[in-house]
Design a protein around this motif. Sequence first.
Motif, PDB file in Angstrom:
ATOM      1  N   LYS A   1       0.837  -1.206   0.000  1.00  0.00           N
ATOM      2  CA  LYS A   1       0.000   0.000   0.000  1.00  0.00           C
ATOM      3  C   LYS A   1       0.865   1.247   0.000  1.00  0.00           C
ATOM      4  O   LYS A   1       0.586   2.195  -0.734  1.00  0.00           O
ATOM      5  N   ASP A   2       1.910   1.238   0.844  1.00  0.00           N
ATOM      6  CA  ASP A   2       2.819   2.386   0.896  1.00  0.00           C
ATOM      7  C   ASP A   2       3.500   2.603  -0.451  1.00  0.00           C
ATOM      8  O   ASP A   2       3.625   3.736  -0.922  1.00  0.00           O
ATOM      9  N   THR A   3       3.928   1.519  -1.055  1.00  0.00           N
ATOM     10  CA  THR A   3       4.595   1.612  -2.361  1.00  0.00           C
ATOM     11  C   THR A   3       3.631   2.140  -3.419  1.00  0.00           C
ATOM     12  O   THR A   3       3.997   2.998  -4.227  1.00  0.00           O
ATOM     13  N   LYS A   4       2.394   1.643  -3.406  1.00  0.00           N
ATOM     14  CA  LYS A   4       1.401   2.140  -4.366  1.00  0.00           C
ATOM     15  C   LYS A   4       1.170   3.623  -4.160  1.00  0.00           C
ATOM     16  O   LYS A   4       1.060   4.384  -5.132  1.00  0.00           O
ATOM     17  N   HIS A   5       1.119   4.047  -2.899  1.00  0.00           N
ATOM     18  CA  HIS A   5       0.918   5.466  -2.596  1.00  0.00           C
ATOM     19  C   HIS A   5       2.104   6.287  -3.103  1.00  0.00           C
ATOM     20  O   HIS A   5       1.918   7.350  -3.711  1.00  0.00           O
TER      21      HIS A   5
END
Length: 120
Positions: free
Chosen positions: A51-55
Amino acid sequence: MSVRGVGSDTERELWRQTRKYITDYEDKAAELELDLRREHNTLDSAVKRQKDTKHEIQQERQRAEQSERHCNEQRIALLGLQKQSQTLTCEATRLSQQLQMLQKDVQDKQQLHKHTRYSC
């Protein structure tokens, strides 16, 4: 020993082995439960990182799009300035030629005026 005593020893041995199997099974189940919790925590961490990477990717994409828009605006502004520069260069050339023609005209008139003054 009687037959009954032998049976009791056999039953006790079976119960002892059964309890050992149950204890082994419970120990193995507890280990598997711990492994499952660790893997669940690992999975949760991986999902959070994803999720952090997608953000981060989304933010980078937005920055890239903003940068591209800015570059396009700068390119358009530069083209406008180049056109304006070409127009001013043409105007400067025209005015320079006009000035040269006026200077030549003034020189010609001065020459004519000198000749007419000395001729009379």
